[in-house]
Design a protein around this motif. Structure first.
Motif, short mmCIF file in Angstrom:
data_model
loop_
_atom_site.label_atom_id
_atom_site.label_comp_id
_atom_site.label_asym_id
_atom_site.label_seq_id
_atom_site.Cartn_x
_atom_site.Cartn_y
_atom_site.Cartn_z
N HIS A 1 0.97 0.28 6.31
CA HIS A 1 0.20 -0.01 5.10
C HIS A 1 0.11 -1.51 4.88
N LEU A 2 -0.73 -1.92 3.93
CA LEU A 2 -0.87 -3.32 3.53
C LEU A 2 -0.85 -3.39 2.01
N LEU A 3 0.04 -2.60 1.38
CA LEU A 3 0.12 -2.54 -0.08
C LEU A 3 -1.27 -2.27 -0.67
N ARG A 4 -1.72 -3.15 -1.60
CA ARG A 4 -2.98 -2.82 -2.30
C ARG A 4 -4.19 -2.87 -1.37
N LEU A 5 -4.02 -3.49 -0.21
CA LEU A 5 -5.15 -3.58 0.72
C LEU A 5 -5.17 -2.41 1.71
#
Lengths: 234, 358
Positions: free
Chosen positions: A170-174
């Motif tokens: 994942h890339l958090l909010r991205l």
């Protein structure tokens, strides 16, 4: 309950979550605890064995977890100390001993973090599983070789074998559909190399509709550990 | 270059290496321990030197020596550690020796706690060292911004021949964020140091005569002239280095002033206030010294209140008042001790302050 969650609810009773530092073990462990509690699994315990990180530890969700019916164990100060004292609550052995109680143990990162499991090894020799969380976007596990190196070092440190892979790229909010799909491909590649089953791909709950058509076992992540203000772009 | 997911402290260490740092001296202190840990393996791999000093005072003194001999030097610590380093900071300013220091700040005073704090603002901007000197201080509000500021900070430190302090609180060191790392800069070869840093102590083979890096000046007129020279640089910094960001100032009834982690909380609090029909804006100082006093000149007639939001008992508020110059009431919304308030708490306290004005 979907197949993955049913497996977590009915399979081996003791679940240890390990992996490279910063891959999202805590977010997975906390989401799993809430999901099992919501599925009526009781008694259920979450054991926070992270004595490496001073912030973002699962004990920070202690009150919410307890309200959901999850018993939370961590340091000898009842999880209320904001310190990094390397103390553990002696009562941690209670849920591990209690054959009725399902237990999730959230370890610190890397072999150094997983080392804490050594004092509980005898509980993990049977009726237990060791889940290895993989995030391809972390520099320490961005190739199969590096991820495998982490996995083998953790096994060497604990003397236990990893029994399942959890994809958490994942890339958090991205994070988008692509991250989840690429992460799953990467985890399956690791699975083929090791023979260890890839159990699920974590997916932030808000992203689930975008993956509705995808054929993979998704596990919805609640992002309980991430205060929303941290995702305000400045 | 694609984005990767990094913990703040890891990204800061990597950014320093990519900025050409080859000397790091440190002593462990939470919440910045991942930096020396990272440096201990990554810096030798990059051909540099990592030394774990016996204390923060030793670390800053080693940094002074390495910088005086032409090295590109980075040190990091957290609040009580920077308190110990103050003597060195004054010496570095006086001896005009460049350095970049990072404070991943926590709660104080004294040993305090390990949760995030901003109560080192006065120390950073006014100095805990003796004498007339200034640190050039920048406060990022996110990991990417901190990486970018660090990358540039070494050039600023060398251009001004003065220490630069990056003040990032514990949350920024410990949180994770997607980040794009800058390309590695080349390092100045030893035989070229004489061209880029002609003042440095690099041996008499490299330069004619002897170079001396020192802070002792026994003659008052000589010392006064030296301090005047330092302050010429600081006046230039006030022209060149002031940096801030504004959000929704137009029509804002209440204007938050916040740096670092708190500015993100304020952005969320602004939305909550907006839902209640209260227009709120934000001034986010990025340079803390020199301070962006001029940012306040843009506030209009609709502004009723300026709120300094801080993780301290109110330190930056002194600069906010200097910027406001009595034109609007100034209030404080804060928590301390390592407690990060929720955006709801900030919004509620601000709404009550506004109601109190009516």
């Amino acid at each position: 309950m979907d197949a993955f969650l049913r497996d977590m609810a009915e399979g081996p009773r003791k679940i240890a979550v390990v992996g490279h530092f910063g891959t999202g073990k805590t977010e997975f462990a906390v989401s799993l605890a809430f999901a099992l509690a919501a599925g009526g699994i009781s008694p259920l315990a979450l054991v926070d064995l992270d004595i490496e990180n001073p912030y973002f530890r699962s004990r920070e969700q202690g009150d919410n977890l307890e309200q959901a019916g999850v018993r939370v164990y961590s340091d000898a100060y009842g999880g209320k100390s904001a310190t990094e004292l390397q103390t553990l609550d002696p009562a941690i052995r209670a849920p591990l001993e209690d054959e009725r109680c399902r237990v999730i143990c959230d370890l610190g990162g890397d072999p150094e973090g997983a080392r804490l499991l050594n004092q509980y090894t005898r509980y993990f020799r049977e009726d237990a599983r060791l889940l290895f969380v993989v995030n391809k976007n972390r520099p320490g596990t961005d190739t199969a070789e590096k991820a495998l190196g982490q996995l083998r070092s953790i096994e060497a440190m604990t003397g236990l074998s990893v029994t399942g892979l959890i994809s958490n790229t994942h890339l958090l909010r991205l994070t988008g559909r692509e991250e989840v799909l690429e992460g799953w491909t990467f985890t399956r590649e690791l699975s083929r190399e090791t023979g260890i089953p890839a159990l699920c791909a974590c997916c932030p709950k808000a992203l689930l509709p975008e993956l509705a058509d995808a054929d993979l076992p998704l596990f919805p992540l609640g992002l309980y550990m991430r205060p929303t203000y941290l995702d305000r772009p400045v | 270059m694609s984005r990767i997911l990094m913990k703040g402290n890891e990204a800061f260490a990597e950014a320093a290496i990519r900025a050409g740092v080859r000397c790091y001296f440190g002593y462990p202190i939470t919440p910045q321990n991942e930096i020396p840990e990272y440096m201990s393996h990554a810096l030798p791999e990059a051909g540099g030197a990592f030394i774990q000093a016996e204390s923060e005072l030793a670390a800053v003194s080693m940094a002074f020596g390495a910088s005086a001999s032409g090295g590109r030097v980075f040190i990091s610590t957290s609040s009580p550690g920077l308190a110990l380093m103050q003597e060195g900071m004054g010496f570095l300013c006086s001896a005009e020796t460049p350095l970049v220091a990072l404070n991943v700040s926590r709660g104080g005073p004294g040993v305090g706690g390990i949760q995030p704090g901003q109560a080192d603002y006065i120390q950073a901007t006014r100095g805990g060292y003796n004498g007339d000197a200034k640190l050039l201080v920048f406060a990022p509000a996110g990991i990417q911004e901190c990486v970018d500021l660090l990358y540039k900070a070494f050039d600023i430190a060398e251009e001004y021949r003065n220490p630069v302090l990056i003040l990032a609180d514990g949350m920024m060191g410990q949180m994770m964020e997607p980040v794009e790392l800058p390309e590695p800069k080349g390092i100045t070869p030893e035989d070229k140091l004489n061209e880029t840093r002609p003042w440095a102590i690099t041996g008499t083979d490299a330069h004619p005569g002897r170079n001396v890096v020192f802070s002792l000046r026994m003659q008052p007129d000589e010392l006064e002239a030296h301090v005047e020279k330092l302050f010429e640089k600081y006046r230039r910094a006030e022209q060149e280095l002031v940096k801030w960001q504004e959000y929704d100032l137009e029509d804002a009834e209440v204007v938050f002033v916040a740096f670092g982690t708190v500015s993100r909380l304020c952005l969320e609090a602004m939305e909550l206030l907006g839902e209640q029909g209260i227009k709120a804006g934000l001034i986010r100082p990025i340079s803390l010294w020199p301070y962006p006093y001029q940012a306040f000149d843009k506030l209009g007639s609709k502004t009723k209140l300026v709120v300094s939001a801080e993780l301290s008992m109110g330190q930056m508020i002194e600069d906010v008042k200097l910027g406001v110059k009595g034109r609007w009431p100034v209030a404080l919304v804060h928590r301390t001790g390592g407690i990060v308030p929720g955006s709801r708490e900030i919004a509620d306290k601000t709404r009550k302050l506004l109601e109190g004005l009516k």
